[in-house]
Design a protein around this motif. Structure first.
Motif, PDB file in Angstrom:
ATOM      1  N   ILE A  29       0.836  -1.201   0.000  1.00 28.59           N
ATOM      2  CA  ILE A  29       0.000   0.000   0.000  1.00 28.59           C
ATOM      3  C   ILE A  29       0.870   1.250   0.000  1.00 28.59           C
ATOM      4  CG2 ILE A  29      -1.636   1.352   1.383  1.00 28.59           C
ATOM      5  CD1 ILE A  29      -2.839  -1.334   2.276  1.00 28.59           C
ATOM      6  N   ASN A  30       1.983   1.207   0.743  1.00 28.56           N
ATOM      7  CA  ASN A  30       2.898   2.345   0.754  1.00 28.56           C
ATOM      8  C   ASN A  30       3.468   2.598  -0.634  1.00 28.56           C
ATOM      9  OD1 ASN A  30       6.025   3.200   1.042  1.00 28.56           O
ATOM     10  ND2 ASN A  30       4.807   4.182   2.630  1.00 28.56           N
ATOM     11  N   GLY A  31       3.870   1.525  -1.314  1.00 23.06           N
ATOM     12  CA  GLY A  31       4.378   1.676  -2.674  1.00 23.06           C
ATOM     13  C   GLY A  31       3.321   2.229  -3.610  1.00 23.06           C
ATOM     14  N   VAL A 105      -6.142  -0.501   6.882  1.00 20.82           N
ATOM     15  CA  VAL A 105      -7.463   0.127   6.737  1.00 20.82           C
ATOM     16  C   VAL A 105      -7.311   1.601   6.399  1.00 20.82           C
ATOM     17  CG1 VAL A 105      -9.565   0.789   7.972  1.00 20.82           C
ATOM     18  CG2 VAL A 105      -8.641  -1.518   8.235  1.00 20.82           C
ATOM     19  N   TRP A 106      -6.440   2.292   7.106  1.00 20.83           N
ATOM     20  CA  TRP A 106      -6.256   3.726   6.869  1.00 20.83           C
ATOM     21  C   TRP A 106      -5.680   3.991   5.476  1.00 20.83           C
ATOM     22  CZ3 TRP A 106      -8.047   7.758   9.507  1.00 20.83           C
ATOM     23  CH2 TRP A 106      -7.562   9.029   9.180  1.00 20.83           C
ATOM     24  N   GLY A 107      -4.706   3.190   5.054  1.00 21.84           N
ATOM     25  CA  GLY A 107      -4.092   3.376   3.750  1.00 21.84           C
ATOM     26  C   GLY A 107      -5.077   3.201   2.615  1.00 21.84           C
ATOM     27  N   ILE A 108      -5.934   2.182   2.722  1.00 19.27           N
ATOM     28  CA  ILE A 108      -6.937   1.935   1.680  1.00 19.27           C
ATOM     29  C   ILE A 108      -7.954   3.065   1.644  1.00 19.27           C
ATOM     30  CG2 ILE A 108      -8.834   0.417   0.986  1.00 19.27           C
ATOM     31  CD1 ILE A 108      -7.206  -1.923   2.072  1.00 19.27           C
ATOM     32  N   LEU A 109      -8.360   3.539   2.822  1.00 18.62           N
ATOM     33  CA  LEU A 109      -9.322   4.639   2.897  1.00 18.62           C
ATOM     34  C   LEU A 109      -8.763   5.905   2.257  1.00 18.62           C
ATOM     35  CD1 LEU A 109     -12.009   5.776   3.995  1.00 18.62           C
ATOM     36  CD2 LEU A 109     -10.809   6.295   6.133  1.00 18.62           C
ATOM     37  N   ALA A 110      -7.512   6.224   2.581  1.00 17.64           N
ATOM     38  CA  ALA A 110      -6.887   7.429   2.024  1.00 17.64           C
ATOM     39  C   ALA A 110      -6.732   7.319   0.511  1.00 17.64           C
ATOM     40  CB  ALA A 110      -5.525   7.661   2.685  1.00 17.64           C
ATOM     41  N   TRP A 111      -6.305   6.142   0.043  1.00 19.43           N
ATOM     42  CA  TRP A 111      -6.142   5.964  -1.403  1.00 19.43           C
ATOM     43  C   TRP A 111      -7.480   6.085  -2.125  1.00 19.43           C
ATOM     44  CZ3 TRP A 111      -8.426   2.199  -4.456  1.00 19.43           C
ATOM     45  CH2 TRP A 111      -8.042   2.207  -5.783  1.00 19.43           C
ATOM     46  N   SER A 112      -8.544   5.555  -1.524  1.00 18.84           N
ATOM     47  CA  SER A 112      -9.854   5.541  -2.182  1.00 18.84           C
ATOM     48  C   SER A 112     -10.381   6.939  -2.454  1.00 18.84           C
ATOM     49  CB  SER A 112     -10.871   4.753  -1.340  1.00 18.84           C
ATOM     50  OG  SER A 112     -11.120   5.402  -0.116  1.00 18.84           O
ATOM     51  N   ILE A 113      -9.956   7.912  -1.628  1.00 23.54           N
ATOM     52  CA  ILE A 113     -10.420   9.288  -1.848  1.00 23.54           C
ATOM     53  C   ILE A 113      -9.304  10.187  -2.380  1.00 23.54           C
ATOM     54  CG2 ILE A 113     -12.286   9.175  -0.172  1.00 23.54           C
ATOM     55  CD1 ILE A 113     -10.523  10.436   1.891  1.00 23.54           C
ATOM     56  N   GLY A 114      -8.157   9.570  -2.709  1.00 23.95           N
ATOM     57  CA  GLY A 114      -7.081  10.302  -3.375  1.00 23.95           C
ATOM     58  C   GLY A 114      -6.314  11.252  -2.491  1.00 23.95           C
ATOM     59  N   PRO A 116      -3.087  12.032  -0.084  1.00 25.51           N
ATOM     60  CA  PRO A 116      -1.742  11.499   0.161  1.00 25.51           C
ATOM     61  C   PRO A 116      -1.459  11.340   1.642  1.00 25.51           C
ATOM     62  CG  PRO A 116      -1.611  13.818  -0.354  1.00 25.51           C
ATOM     63  CD  PRO A 116      -3.054  13.445  -0.495  1.00 25.51           C
ATOM     64  N   SER A 117      -1.957  10.297   2.232  1.00 25.20           N
ATOM     65  CA  SER A 117      -1.739  10.045   3.660  1.00 25.20           C
ATOM     66  C   SER A 117      -0.314   9.552   3.881  1.00 25.20           C
ATOM     67  CB  SER A 117      -2.728   9.003   4.167  1.00 25.20           C
ATOM     68  OG  SER A 117      -2.454   7.748   3.595  1.00 25.20           O
ATOM     69  N   SER A 118       0.053   9.451   5.135  1.00 25.53           N
ATOM     70  CA  SER A 118       1.393   8.978   5.469  1.00 25.53           C
ATOM     71  C   SER A 118       1.305   7.628   6.152  1.00 25.53           C
ATOM     72  CB  SER A 118       2.092   9.985   6.394  1.00 25.53           C
ATOM     73  OG  SER A 118       3.282   9.428   6.898  1.00 25.53           O
ATOM     74  N   GLU A 119       1.775   6.584   5.466  1.00 23.72           N
ATOM     75  CA  GLU A 119       1.824   5.277   6.095  1.00 23.72           C
ATOM     76  C   GLU A 119       2.855   5.260   7.221  1.00 23.72           C
ATOM     77  OE1 GLU A 119       1.096   5.300   2.691  1.00 23.72           O
ATOM     78  OE2 GLU A 119      -0.891   4.681   3.346  1.00 23.72           O
ATOM     79  N   SER A 120       3.807   6.201   7.172  1.00 19.41           N
ATOM     80  CA  SER A 120       4.802   6.304   8.233  1.00 19.41           C
ATOM     81  C   SER A 120       4.127   6.671   9.552  1.00 19.41           C
ATOM     82  CB  SER A 120       5.846   7.361   7.871  1.00 19.41           C
ATOM     83  OG  SER A 120       6.447   7.067   6.641  1.00 19.41           O
ATOM     84  N   HIS A 121       3.309   7.724   9.518  1.00 19.31           N
ATOM     85  CA  HIS A 121       2.580   8.128  10.718  1.00 19.31           C
ATOM     86  C   HIS A 121       1.580   7.049  11.123  1.00 19.31           C
ATOM     87  CE1 HIS A 121       3.400  12.641   9.743  1.00 19.31           C
ATOM     88  NE2 HIS A 121       4.456  12.012  10.212  1.00 19.31           N
ATOM     89  N   GLY A 259       4.145  -2.369  -5.733  1.00 16.12           N
ATOM     90  CA  GLY A 259       3.073  -1.428  -5.424  1.00 16.12           C
ATOM     91  C   GLY A 259       3.236  -0.124  -6.185  1.00 16.12           C
ATOM     92  N   THR A 260       4.473   0.363  -6.264  1.00 16.68           N
ATOM     93  CA  THR A 260       4.741   1.601  -6.988  1.00 16.68           C
ATOM     94  C   THR A 260       4.424   1.463  -8.474  1.00 16.68           C
ATOM     95  OG1 THR A 260       6.520   2.094  -5.436  1.00 16.68           O
ATOM     96  CG2 THR A 260       6.492   3.349  -7.482  1.00 16.68           C
ATOM     97  N   SER A 261       4.758   0.311  -9.049  1.00 21.69           N
ATOM     98  CA  SER A 261       4.567   0.105 -10.491  1.00 21.69           C
ATOM     99  C   SER A 261       3.101   0.138 -10.896  1.00 21.69           C
ATOM    100  CB  SER A 261       5.199  -1.225 -10.915  1.00 21.69           C
ATOM    101  OG  SER A 261       4.483  -2.318 -10.356  1.00 21.69           O
ATOM    102  N   LEU A 262       2.201  -0.078  -9.934  1.00 19.85           N
ATOM    103  CA  LEU A 262       0.776  -0.046 -10.245  1.00 19.85           C
ATOM    104  C   LEU A 262       0.224   1.373 -10.283  1.00 19.85           C
ATOM    105  CD1 LEU A 262      -0.487  -3.107  -8.182  1.00 19.85           C
ATOM    106  CD2 LEU A 262      -0.021  -2.964 -10.629  1.00 19.85           C
ATOM    107  N   GLY A 263       1.069   2.335  -9.918  1.00 18.70           N
ATOM    108  CA  GLY A 263       0.676   3.726 -10.130  1.00 18.70           C
ATOM    109  C   GLY A 263       0.217   4.436  -8.888  1.00 18.70           C
ATOM    110  N   GLY A 264      -0.822   5.194  -9.021  1.00 16.17           N
ATOM    111  CA  GLY A 264      -1.285   6.088  -7.968  1.00 16.17           C
ATOM    112  C   GLY A 264      -1.366   7.492  -8.524  1.00 16.17           C
ATOM    113  N   TYR A 265      -1.857   7.598  -9.774  1.00 20.40           N
ATOM    114  CA  TYR A 265      -1.813   8.872 -10.475  1.00 20.40           C
ATOM    115  C   TYR A 265      -2.673   9.940  -9.807  1.00 20.40           C
ATOM    116  CZ  TYR A 265      -1.515  12.255 -14.219  1.00 20.40           C
ATOM    117  OH  TYR A 265      -1.276  13.397 -14.920  1.00 20.40           O
ATOM    118  N   ARG A 266      -3.743   9.519  -9.124  1.00 21.30           N
ATOM    119  CA  ARG A 266      -4.578  10.517  -8.450  1.00 21.30           C
ATOM    120  C   ARG A 266      -3.784  11.265  -7.385  1.00 21.30           C
ATOM    121  NH1 ARG A 266      -9.984   7.975  -6.280  1.00 21.30           N
ATOM    122  NH2 ARG A 266      -8.608   6.232  -5.851  1.00 21.30           N
TER     123      ARG A 266
END
Length: 362
Positions: A29-31, A105-114, A116-121, A259-266
Motif C-alpha cells: 500500500i505504501n508503494g 485500513v487507513w491506507g486503503i481509505l486514504a487511497w480511495s479518496i485520493g 496522500p496520507s502517510s503510512e509512516s505516521h 506497489g509503486t509500479s501499479l501507479g497512484g496517479y490521483r
C-alpha cells in the motif's frame, strides 16, 4: 536468521505468518499510495512521462531499501523500539498484527479518496495503539517510551523539523536558482532543469525507499524477533538487525516496487498539481530539497513522512511566488488528514489489539 529457522517459527506460531502478510500488505500500500509522491512534481512539470516516472520510482525505491539496509539501519531500530512488549512474546505478536490492520485500513481509505496520507505516521500510530491495548489489559512489562531520547521523541522531532526544513530550504533553494539564473534565457535553462528534475525525482524515489522501506523492515523483523524469543528465549535485551537478514530487505524492496509500479496517479495529481503550479526549475528545487532532508533523517534514524517533507517543500517553493498562488484548500485537506492519522490509526490498532489479545492471546 536463516530460512529454516524462519519456517520453523511460522510453523510453531501461525500468527507470525499473519503478521508478515499484514506488514507486506502495508509495504504494498505504501508503494501504491506514498511512493507516487516522490515523482509527483517531475510528472506535473512534464519533465518525464507518467509511465516512465512510475517505472523509475519502482526501480529506485528498491535500490533505496537494499542499499540503506547496509548503510544505516537506524530508522528500523527506532521503529522497532517504539513499544517494549516485555516478555509476553506471543501476545505481542497478536498486538502487533492488530496494529498493522489499522495501517492497512487507513491506507486503503486514504487511497480511495485520493488523499496522500502517510503510512509512516499510520505505522507509528498503529504500533502505539497496540501497545496501549496491551497495557490496558494489564499485561506486565509493556512500556511505551516517551522520554526525550525515545523513539517517540525522535518521531516528534522529525514531524516538526521536516516541516520546517522542507519549507525553509525549499524557499531558499528556489531563490538561489532564481538569483543564479536571473539574466539567463529561460528557454535555454529549461532543458537543463528538465534533466536535473528527472535526476532529483529519481533521488526522491531512492530516499523514499530508504526511509519507508527501513521502517517496515523494522516492524517485520520485530515480529520475527518476537516469535524467535517465544520459541528459544530472549538472548539479547535490545533489538539488533544483522546483515545476514538482507533477504528480508530484498523482499520488502520488491513488494514496494510492485506497489509503486501499479501507479497512484490521483495522488501524483494531488501533490504535484493540487497545491501549487510549478515550473521545471521549481520542481527540481522541491525534489532536491526533499531528497536531502529525507536522506539525512534516514541516516540518523529519525522517522519522517516523505509525503510531509515533499508537501512542505512544495509550499516553500510556492511561497516564492506569493501566498496567493498556494491553493490553501488542498493544503488544509492534507493537514487534516495528517492530524487525524495518529488518532485514527491508533484507535483502530487499539481496538483490534484488544480483540486479538482477548480471543487469541489471553
Amino acid at each position: 536468521m536463516d530460512f529454516n529457522t524462519l519456517f520453523l517459527l511460522i510453523k510453531e506460531y501461525p500468527i507470525l505468518i499473519i503478521a508478515i502478510i499484514l506488514v507486506v500488505a502495508v509495504v504494498f500500500i505504501n508503494g501504491w499510495t506514498d511512493a507516487p509522491n516522490a515523482i509527483a512534481t517531475c510528472v506535473s512539470t512534464k519533465a518525464i512521462k507518467p509511465k516512465f516516472a512510475v517505472l523509475m520510482a519502482a526501480i529506485f525505491n528498491c535500490l533505496g531499501v537494499i542499499s540503506m539496509f547496509f548503510l544505516s539501519k537506524a530508522t528500523s531500530e527506532t521503529i522497532a523500539n517504539m513499544v517494549d512488549f516485555g516478555d509476553h512474546y506471543e501476545t505481542a505478536l497478536y498486538a502487533l498484527s492488530a496494529g498493522m490492520i489499522g495501517v492497512v485500513v487507513w491506507g486503503i481509505l486514504a487511497w480511495s479518496i485520493g488523499i496522500p496520507s502517510s503510512e509512516s505516521h499510520a505505522l507509528i500510530a498503529g504500533i502505539t495503539g497496540a501497545g496501549l491495548a496491551a497495557m490496558t489489559l494489564g499485561i506486565s512489562g509493556v512500556k511505551i517510551h516517551f522520554g526525550p531520547t525515545s523513539s517517540w521523541a525522535f518521531t516528534l522531532y522529525g514531524l516538526i523539523l521536516s516541516c520546517v526544513f522542507g519549507f525553509v530550504i525549499g524557499y531558499l533553494v528556489t531563490r538561489l536558482i532564481q538569483l543564479i539564473c536571473y539574466k539567463m534565457n529561460r528557454n535555454k535553462t529549461r532543458p537543463f532543469f528538465k534533466v536535473a528534475q528527472i535526476f532529483s525525482g529519481a533521488a526522491m524515489a531512492y530516499v523514499h525507499g530508504a526511509q519507508d522501506g527501513l521502517k517496515f523492515l523494522g516492524v517485520l523483523l520485530l515480529a520475527i524477533n518476537l516469535a524467535y524469543n517465544a520459541k528459544f528465549g530472549a538472548s539479547e535485551s535490545s533489538f539488533v538487525i544483522s546483515n545476514s537478514e538482507w533477504y528480508i530487505a530484498l523482499i520488502i524492496a520488491l513488494i514496494m516496487g510492485l506497489g509503486t509500479s501499479l501507479g497512484g496517479y490521483r495522488i501524483i495529481k494531488k501533490v504535484g498539481m493540487g497545491m501549487v503550479s510549478l515550473e521545471t526549475y521549481e520542481g527540481f528545487a522541491t525534489d532536491i530539497t526533499s531528497a536531502i532532508g529525507i536522506f539525512l533523517s534516514t541516516f540518523f534514524g529519525i522517522p519522517v513522512s516523505t509525503t510531509q517533507v515533499k508537501s512542505f517543500a512544495i509550499l516553500g517553493v510556492g511561497a516564492t511566488k506569493g501566498v496567493k498562488h498556494i491553493k490553501w484548500s488542498v493544503v488544509k485537506e492534507m493537514l487534516l488528514t495528517w492530524v487525524f492519522t495518529f488518532p485514527g490509526c491508533g484507535i483502530i490498532g487499539y481496538v483490534f489489539a484488544l480483540i486479538f489479545i482477548k480471543i487469541f492471546g489471553g
